[in-house]
Design a protein around this motif. Sequence first.
Motif, short mmCIF file in Angstrom:
data_model
loop_
_atom_site.label_atom_id
_atom_site.label_comp_id
_atom_site.label_asym_id
_atom_site.label_seq_id
_atom_site.Cartn_x
_atom_site.Cartn_y
_atom_site.Cartn_z
N ILE B 376 94.11 -32.70 -114.19
CA ILE B 376 92.86 -33.42 -114.12
C ILE B 376 92.25 -33.17 -112.74
O ILE B 376 92.97 -32.81 -111.81
N ALA B 377 90.95 -33.33 -112.66
CA ALA B 377 90.30 -33.14 -111.36
C ALA B 377 90.10 -34.51 -110.73
O ALA B 377 89.73 -35.47 -111.42
N TYR B 378 90.37 -34.60 -109.44
CA TYR B 378 90.12 -35.85 -108.71
C TYR B 378 89.08 -35.58 -107.64
O TYR B 378 89.22 -34.66 -106.82
N PHE B 379 87.99 -36.36 -107.67
CA PHE B 379 86.92 -36.22 -106.69
C PHE B 379 86.86 -37.51 -105.88
O PHE B 379 86.49 -38.55 -106.40
N GLY B 380 87.28 -37.42 -104.63
CA GLY B 380 87.32 -38.62 -103.80
C GLY B 380 85.92 -39.10 -103.45
O GLY B 380 85.60 -40.28 -103.54
N MET B 408 89.78 -32.13 -105.74
CA MET B 408 88.78 -31.08 -105.61
C MET B 408 88.02 -31.10 -104.29
O MET B 408 87.61 -30.05 -103.82
N ASP B 409 87.84 -32.24 -103.67
CA ASP B 409 87.10 -32.22 -102.40
C ASP B 409 88.00 -32.60 -101.23
O ASP B 409 87.56 -33.25 -100.29
N LYS B 410 89.25 -32.18 -101.29
CA LYS B 410 90.16 -32.57 -100.22
C LYS B 410 89.73 -31.95 -98.87
O LYS B 410 89.61 -32.65 -97.88
N ASP B 411 89.50 -30.66 -98.87
CA ASP B 411 89.13 -30.00 -97.62
C ASP B 411 87.65 -29.67 -97.56
O ASP B 411 86.99 -29.92 -96.57
N GLN B 412 87.17 -29.08 -98.64
CA GLN B 412 85.78 -28.65 -98.63
C GLN B 412 84.97 -29.60 -99.47
O GLN B 412 84.98 -29.55 -100.69
N THR B 413 84.28 -30.47 -98.78
CA THR B 413 83.59 -31.53 -99.49
C THR B 413 82.17 -31.11 -99.85
O THR B 413 81.41 -30.69 -98.99
N ILE B 414 81.84 -31.21 -101.12
CA ILE B 414 80.44 -31.11 -101.51
C ILE B 414 80.04 -32.47 -102.04
O ILE B 414 80.74 -33.06 -102.87
N CYS B 415 78.91 -32.95 -101.57
CA CYS B 415 78.41 -34.25 -102.03
C CYS B 415 78.05 -34.16 -103.51
O CYS B 415 77.67 -33.10 -103.99
#
Lengths: 337, 604
Positions: B376-380, B408-415
């Motif tokens: 599953i994908a997790y988006f913080g 998915m946005d652990k290091d490279q965060t896209i809003c």
Amino acid sequence: MKSISIIGAGPAGIEAASILAQQGIAVTLFEKSSSAMKNVADKTFLFPDFAAASDIVEAMNKKLLNSNITLHCDTEIVALEREGKTSWKLTDAKGMSYYSDLVLIATGYTPFDAHRKEELGYGIYNGVVTSLDMEKMIRYDKIVNSLGEKPRRVVFLQCVGSRDEKSGNHYCSKICCVTAVKQAIELKRCLPDTEAYVFYMDLRMWGQHFEELYRQAQQEYGIRFVRGRISEASGTFDGRVQIKAEDTLMGLPLRMTTDLLVLMVGMEASEGTRCLGKACGIGGEYGFVQSKDPHLNDTATDQEGIFVCGTCKRPMSINDSINDARSAAVTILQAIQ
Amino acid sequence: MKDSFSIFVIPFCAGVLVLLGISVWKYWRWIRSFDKLQRAIIRKNIWSWRFLPAIWEAFREGLLHWRITKKNLLLGYMHRSLAFGWFLLIVVGAVQARLAYPDGHPFWMAIFYNYFEPECHPVDFPRAAFFANLMDGLLLYVLSGLMLAMFKKVWSRPLGMKRTTRHTLMDRVTKLALWSIFPLRLLSEAVTAGINGNGGFLVTWLGGVFDSIGISNPAFEYTCWMLYSVALGTFFSLMPFSRYMHIFTEVFLIYFRQLGVHDSNKKTGYTMFELSACSRCGICIDGCPLNRELGITNVQGVYMLQSIRNLELQRNAEPIAENCLMCDRCVADCPVNLDLSVIRRQVRIKNKAAIDTKQGYSYLNDVQPFNAIGRIAYFGGCMSHLTPDITRSMEIIFEAVGQKYWYMDKDQTICCGRPLLQQGFERQAFELRRKNTEMIVNSKATMLITSCPICYQSFKKEYHLSIPVMHHTEYIDMLVKSGRLKLRKDDRRVSYHDPCELGRGCGIYDEPRNVLRATTTLLKTDQEREKSLCCGFNLGNPLLDLEQQTRIRDAARDNLLAPHPDTIATACPMCKKAFTHADNIPVKDIAEIVAANIIEGSAQ
């Protein structure tokens, strides 16, 4: 003879008590913790001359050895109310009451709770510590990262909980700038191979010798100063800390991995300061207490018989607190004559 | 029976013609300017059975004013007596005229029946007396509503409203015309009754009084009927230009809504229907946190719609649209269920259209794709990065249940793009949505879980993903219900803050509460669920300063602290940050409370 109570046995409280005692005046001193000089005892060396904090604690404790001073430890004064026309009633947490004609409030500060800046990861990542933790590491000569190894890089972050709108503290805590410089130098003395970075907004080197210390840090110890705040910290898989910041002189965002992130926590009014300031109506900004006049009458207050000194008014260094206590003692002497 | 025509019916007939002409022209123009999607939806659903619920809703809301009644009984009675009472007056009047003249009659005779039918008991209409009494009863019903409306103008508190709307001059003139219709009708019928002795219990009695003081004469009678007709004509011809246009428009709006039409990011014909369906009742004003805490009373939904619709006020629309937390409290309160936040966003998008920030999205290309088959994908979310305890707790929970996941946005965060969209940066938000969609689709993840309600609403409503999207409270609730995650109950007493975007935004009220009941003692607060207060640190409003935000936050905090909890629980990183700075009381996200209460070895 008027009775005098002093609340808080830190540098300010003890200094004022000892001056009054030397004039032959009986003083009752209240301290909420089990021993005096608690906040100073947390420190190891003091800026700018690296004097041992334990020496200061010892010297101040010696001043308490005067028959005119009665020290009540483990006595937290929680209420202060006027009793009759001239007297004040002090009540401690256990419900005991004390009566006094004059009260000197020297309840001091408490360090900013770094948990409140959750984005910096204090209490979440083991590599994030506060300046107080760092003092302890220096004292026991055990500067280690989260895995117990010698750190390769240490990052100091200024203005945690000071000059920070979001945490509600707009003011400058005054002592953190020079403390970071001092701690970075101590770090380099212990571990010369470790890289040290200091992230700052402005460096306020206001005191005697501070600027020289800052110059030494750069030239002799190779400590690097970066102008910019750290926006967030996150853990890495190998137990280190990754920080995101902006170098505002270069105009570039940067990421950096470090073994230790040291948060230079600011000063906040202590619980006692907030509570007593409110109780007798001299509460000022940010929970600190307010003196009558910052220029001409900085130790008296609008309430007759209540005096204030030290860091319960605003952030101060130890020597400033001691000086302030002396002037408070003089004001009290004038008041009882 | 007198002649079937008299000069005084002309103002009334002219009014009806003006009303019909302008309404038809307006509606036709608006329907033509629906956008492609809206037309397609109408074409697809127009032959379905959806008109049945539409009729029921139009009856319930347009005539009975059910939602207003639920808010305040007296206010509901006021609106119902005016709407339903007048509706029945017209319908029963038409039936009465139809029965009295089986051979047909001009349409105005139903309206002015008492004037044209001076006979008490027409020979071929045996139930005349019953109808006359019924009509009088209905008139009394409407008049009672009118009295309440006048009372509300002086003192609105008993009707559940602290503040009422400041109306434009046109609205006030039209209201005057409306308010004069029913007393004039009573007067005219009473004078006629005084001369002829016809009518029901009310007008006969009043007619007797008039007769006894000697003012019943044909000249006065004619004047009264003329005034009544003029009042009707004035009201009808002003109606299309005033707030009373909502009377018909709401019916159309309900129908379109039942067909499945919704508002888009640009102003369309559907928006025009929404603008005109606003009755400017002002119910949106009281709940608005800007009004409650800061005393800003000119930016609420009613004034925004008024300023968009009214040509003279249009320059106000821009500043009004910007000054809003987008907390959706007014949307929850609105008795017409208008998409107030979407309309507000339309204005913001229009304002920002000229700002070009196309540059600066090149970093999107650096983001690495990831193969997440079977995960599953997790988006913080950006805000969760500032509250790392939440994301860490989620990782603990995933591990406890043995769920493979892709952070998915652990290091490279896209809003997620929603903060930009809420501010009106539509194209810029689209760029981010495009990249995120590409990442999620290519990763082949089976589900998307997010910790931030803002991202959640965005993924759920703006992304059109083919995989399920869940907020972590929903996910944890699912795990607990299915028995995959076993939790212990601790002795914390917790009050729960409903985040705007999760609660009113997405209707997630029960899942967080289920989880909290499983782990703690959940306390009740005064303002919760749909009525929950905004924490003030919402990204919606760019105009508020910190001090104003703090005042809104403090009100929400006081509400949470009222039942003396020892922890404040919430499900939004932004709300968490807002309350963390407020007090010494611990503020925890539900994920943190759950992570601390997992029974070890519960995973299966």
